[in-house]
Write a protein that holds these residues in place. Structure first.
Motif, PDB file in Angstrom:
ATOM      1  N   LEU A   1       0.835  -1.201   0.000  1.00  0.00           N
ATOM      2  CA  LEU A   1       0.000   0.000   0.000  1.00  0.00           C
ATOM      3  C   LEU A   1       0.870   1.252   0.000  1.00  0.00           C
ATOM      4  CD1 LEU A   1      -2.746   1.339   0.049  1.00  0.00           C
ATOM      5  CD2 LEU A   1      -2.785   1.056   2.548  1.00  0.00           C
ATOM      6  N   GLU A   2       1.982   1.216   0.715  1.00  0.00           N
ATOM      7  CA  GLU A   2       2.903   2.355   0.711  1.00  0.00           C
ATOM      8  C   GLU A   2       3.403   2.637  -0.706  1.00  0.00           C
ATOM      9  OE1 GLU A   2       5.492   5.242   2.839  1.00  0.00           O
ATOM     10  OE2 GLU A   2       3.568   4.270   3.202  1.00  0.00           O
ATOM     11  N   VAL A   3       3.736   1.571  -1.430  1.00  0.00           N
ATOM     12  CA  VAL A   3       4.170   1.733  -2.821  1.00  0.00           C
ATOM     13  C   VAL A   3       3.015   2.244  -3.682  1.00  0.00           C
ATOM     14  CG1 VAL A   3       5.065   0.545  -4.866  1.00  0.00           C
ATOM     15  CG2 VAL A   3       5.954  -0.038  -2.589  1.00  0.00           C
ATOM     16  N   ALA A   4       1.819   1.701  -3.445  1.00  0.00           N
ATOM     17  CA  ALA A   4       0.647   2.117  -4.220  1.00  0.00           C
ATOM     18  C   ALA A   4       0.345   3.602  -4.030  1.00  0.00           C
ATOM     19  CB  ALA A   4      -0.568   1.283  -3.829  1.00  0.00           C
ATOM     20  N   LYS A   5       0.426   4.074  -2.796  1.00  0.00           N
ATOM     21  CA  LYS A   5       0.163   5.490  -2.523  1.00  0.00           C
ATOM     22  C   LYS A   5       1.125   6.377  -3.303  1.00  0.00           C
ATOM     23  CE  LYS A   5      -0.048   6.332   1.916  1.00  0.00           C
ATOM     24  NZ  LYS A   5       0.340   6.121   3.341  1.00  0.00           N
ATOM     25  N   ALA A   6       2.386   5.950  -3.385  1.00  0.00           N
ATOM     26  CA  ALA A   6       3.382   6.717  -4.134  1.00  0.00           C
ATOM     27  C   ALA A   6       3.130   6.627  -5.633  1.00  0.00           C
ATOM     28  CB  ALA A   6       4.784   6.222  -3.796  1.00  0.00           C
ATOM     29  N   LEU A   7       2.872   5.420  -6.128  1.00  0.00           N
ATOM     30  CA  LEU A   7       2.639   5.238  -7.558  1.00  0.00           C
ATOM     31  C   LEU A   7       1.390   5.979  -8.039  1.00  0.00           C
ATOM     32  CD1 LEU A   7       3.457   1.461  -8.177  1.00  0.00           C
ATOM     33  CD2 LEU A   7       4.760   3.446  -8.955  1.00  0.00           C
ATOM     34  N   ALA A   8       0.427   6.116  -7.159  1.00  0.00           N
ATOM     35  CA  ALA A   8      -0.829   6.785  -7.540  1.00  0.00           C
ATOM     36  C   ALA A   8      -0.623   8.247  -7.891  1.00  0.00           C
ATOM     37  CB  ALA A   8      -1.853   6.650  -6.418  1.00  0.00           C
ATOM     38  N   THR A   9       0.505   8.838  -7.468  1.00  0.00           N
ATOM     39  CA  THR A   9       0.784  10.236  -7.801  1.00  0.00           C
ATOM     40  C   THR A   9       1.308  10.382  -9.231  1.00  0.00           C
ATOM     41  OG1 THR A   9       3.089  10.204  -7.030  1.00  0.00           O
ATOM     42  CG2 THR A   9       1.378  10.709  -5.388  1.00  0.00           C
ATOM     43  N   GLY A  10       1.552   9.255  -9.912  1.00  0.00           N
ATOM     44  CA  GLY A  10       2.044   9.307 -11.288  1.00  0.00           C
ATOM     45  C   GLY A  10       3.489   9.759 -11.396  1.00  0.00           C
ATOM     46  N   PRO A  11       4.406   9.148 -10.630  1.00  0.00           N
ATOM     47  CA  PRO A  11       5.794   9.620 -10.622  1.00  0.00           C
ATOM     48  C   PRO A  11       6.595   9.191 -11.847  1.00  0.00           C
ATOM     49  CG  PRO A  11       5.618   7.649  -9.293  1.00  0.00           C
ATOM     50  CD  PRO A  11       4.216   7.983  -9.750  1.00  0.00           C
ATOM     51  N   ARG A  12       7.675   9.915 -12.102  1.00  0.00           N
ATOM     52  CA  ARG A  12       8.687   9.488 -13.061  1.00  0.00           C
ATOM     53  C   ARG A  12       9.848   8.829 -12.334  1.00  0.00           C
ATOM     54  NH1 ARG A  12      10.696  13.864 -16.965  1.00  0.00           N
ATOM     55  NH2 ARG A  12      11.572  11.984 -17.923  1.00  0.00           N
ATOM     56  N   LEU A  13      10.010   9.178 -11.062  1.00  0.00           N
ATOM     57  CA  LEU A  13      11.061   8.592 -10.230  1.00  0.00           C
ATOM     58  C   LEU A  13      10.492   8.276  -8.864  1.00  0.00           C
ATOM     59  CD1 LEU A  13      14.066   7.848  -9.715  1.00  0.00           C
ATOM     60  CD2 LEU A  13      14.400  10.202  -8.957  1.00  0.00           C
ATOM     61  N   LEU A  14      10.720   7.047  -8.431  1.00  0.00           N
ATOM     62  CA  LEU A  14      10.214   6.568  -7.144  1.00  0.00           C
ATOM     63  C   LEU A  14      11.397   6.288  -6.222  1.00  0.00           C
ATOM     64  CD1 LEU A  14       7.690   5.641  -5.559  1.00  0.00           C
ATOM     65  CD2 LEU A  14       7.946   3.400  -6.637  1.00  0.00           C
ATOM     66  N   LEU A  15      11.382   6.898  -5.037  1.00  0.00           N
ATOM     67  CA  LEU A  15      12.396   6.648  -4.024  1.00  0.00           C
ATOM     68  C   LEU A  15      11.828   5.657  -3.015  1.00  0.00           C
ATOM     69  CD1 LEU A  15      13.579  10.326  -3.289  1.00  0.00           C
ATOM     70  CD2 LEU A  15      14.332   8.795  -5.117  1.00  0.00           C
ATOM     71  N   LEU A  16      12.374   4.444  -3.007  1.00  0.00           N
ATOM     72  CA  LEU A  16      11.867   3.378  -2.131  1.00  0.00           C
ATOM     73  C   LEU A  16      12.810   3.190  -0.949  1.00  0.00           C
ATOM     74  CD1 LEU A  16      10.772   0.655  -4.729  1.00  0.00           C
ATOM     75  CD2 LEU A  16       9.339   2.350  -3.575  1.00  0.00           C
ATOM     76  N   ASP A  17      12.289   3.392   0.248  1.00  0.00           N
ATOM     77  CA  ASP A  17      13.109   3.319   1.460  1.00  0.00           C
ATOM     78  C   ASP A  17      12.803   2.042   2.240  1.00  0.00           C
ATOM     79  OD1 ASP A  17      14.765   3.838   3.584  1.00  0.00           O
ATOM     80  OD2 ASP A  17      14.026   5.867   3.944  1.00  0.00           O
ATOM     81  N   GLU A  18      13.602   1.008   1.999  1.00  0.00           N
ATOM     82  CA  GLU A  18      13.512  -0.275   2.712  1.00  0.00           C
ATOM     83  C   GLU A  18      12.118  -0.888   2.656  1.00  0.00           C
ATOM     84  OE1 GLU A  18      15.604  -0.773   6.412  1.00  0.00           O
ATOM     85  OE2 GLU A  18      16.809   1.020   6.068  1.00  0.00           O
ATOM     86  N   VAL A  19      11.566  -0.991   1.463  1.00  0.00           N
ATOM     87  CA  VAL A  19      10.228  -1.566   1.322  1.00  0.00           C
ATOM     88  C   VAL A  19      10.219  -3.077   1.535  1.00  0.00           C
ATOM     89  CG1 VAL A  19       9.299   0.212  -0.186  1.00  0.00           C
ATOM     90  CG2 VAL A  19      10.518  -1.726  -1.191  1.00  0.00           C
ATOM     91  N   MET A  20      11.386  -3.705   1.644  1.00  0.00           N
ATOM     92  CA  MET A  20      11.430  -5.154   1.837  1.00  0.00           C
ATOM     93  C   MET A  20      11.771  -5.548   3.268  1.00  0.00           C
ATOM     94  SD  MET A  20      13.342  -5.891  -1.745  1.00  0.00           S
ATOM     95  CE  MET A  20      12.859  -4.771  -3.053  1.00  0.00           C
ATOM     96  N   ALA A  21      12.034  -4.573   4.115  1.00  0.00           N
ATOM     97  CA  ALA A  21      12.386  -4.864   5.504  1.00  0.00           C
ATOM     98  C   ALA A  21      11.251  -5.596   6.204  1.00  0.00           C
ATOM     99  CB  ALA A  21      12.705  -3.570   6.241  1.00  0.00           C
ATOM    100  N   GLY A  22      11.567  -6.720   6.842  1.00  0.00           N
ATOM    101  CA  GLY A  22      10.574  -7.479   7.591  1.00  0.00           C
ATOM    102  C   GLY A  22       9.767  -8.460   6.775  1.00  0.00           C
ATOM    103  N   LEU A  23       9.988  -8.511   5.455  1.00  0.00           N
ATOM    104  CA  LEU A  23       9.221  -9.426   4.611  1.00  0.00           C
ATOM    105  C   LEU A  23       9.856 -10.812   4.583  1.00  0.00           C
ATOM    106  CD1 LEU A  23       8.355  -7.185   1.514  1.00  0.00           C
ATOM    107  CD2 LEU A  23       7.100  -7.461   3.660  1.00  0.00           C
ATOM    108  N   THR A  24       9.045 -11.815   4.305  1.00  0.00           N
ATOM    109  CA  THR A  24       9.558 -13.167   4.153  1.00  0.00           C
ATOM    110  C   THR A  24      10.329 -13.272   2.832  1.00  0.00           C
ATOM    111  OG1 THR A  24       7.636 -14.002   2.949  1.00  0.00           O
ATOM    112  CG2 THR A  24       7.531 -14.055   5.374  1.00  0.00           C
TER     113      THR A  24
END
Length: 239
Positions: A145-168
């Motif tokens: 959802l955090e990624v979705a909220k960012a993508l919904a703004t229609g970006p050309r560049l996405l800065l992802l800050d540890e989106v995989m932390a805590g995932l299996t």
């Protein structure tokens, strides 16, 4: 032409130098990994690029225009948006309503924003959960959802800050696949990540920072075998 450029960027907090003379670039449709030990200054760079902090010195350019010192709304509207290490959805709102907040930037009419948000949710694997209350999502769901909220703004560049932390392991692999697929939408990515297997798999280039300074930059295999990187980051992580 570069999409994002850090030109000799530095940031001081009183007597603490969090970033010092950092220079590197991200090209259109490129995925660049940003790695380094905790406290190396990675998130500070994100904060400066996205307008949450003003650099003490140096310049930041996006799409041919200087953006350091501009406010977050201006930078987001220009097409640069970030996620955060600690995901904080609007917990009592639905998943769809969360994504719509970002979609309103490009789609002022509610119906259009709803359609755009629903499409983004399907894109990140949250299709069918539009009416679920956001706080009831699993950690993996909140990350998506955090990624979705960012993508919904229609970006050309996405800065992802540890989106995989805590995932299996499986969830991490799915997130890597999602990041890699963003090229199809014309989105470049600058990603902070401590999972070395994941960052090596998805990055075209990797930039390494340590004690606020850039110590290496290059293709994943070359960076992984750089003696400075092994000593400063890889060796520390596997000690």
């Amino acid at each position: 032409m570069n999409l994002l450029e850090f030109r000799g960027v530095g940031k001081s907090f009183g007597g603490l130098r969090a970033s010092d003379d950092i220079s590197f670039a991200v090209r259109p449709n490129e995925i660049v990994g940003l790695i380094g030990p905790n406290g190396a200054g990675k998130t500070t760079l994100f904060a400066m690029a996205s307008g949450f902090l003003r650099p003490t010195d140096g310049q930041i350019w996006f799409d041919g225009r200087r953006i350091d010192g501009r406010d977050t709304a201006h930078i987001c509207a220009a097409g640069l948006v970030r996620t955060f290490q600690i995901v904080k959805p609007f917990g009592d709102m639905t998943v769809l309503e969360n994504a719509m907040i970002g979609a309103f930037l490009r789609h002022p009419r509610r119906d259009d924003a709803e359609s755009a948000a629903a499409a983004v949710l399907r894109r990140v694997g949250l299709g069918g959960r539009e009416q679920q209350i956001a706080r009831t999502l699993t950690l993996s769901g909140r990350k998506r959802l955090e990624v979705a909220k960012a993508l919904a703004t229609g970006p050309r560049l996405l800065l992802l800050d540890e989106v995989m932390a805590g995932l299996t392991t499986v969830e991490t692999g799915e997130m890597v696949d999602l990041v890699l697929s963003l090229r199809r939408d014309g989105v470049a990515v600058l990603v902070i990540e401590h999972n070395m297997k994941a960052i090596m798999r998805m990055s075209d280039r990797i930039v390494v920072v340590h004690h606020g300074c850039k110590i290496a930059e290059g293709e994943p295999n070359a960076v992984a075998n750089d003696p400075q990187v092994v000593a400063a980051y890889l060796g520390e992580a596997h000690a």
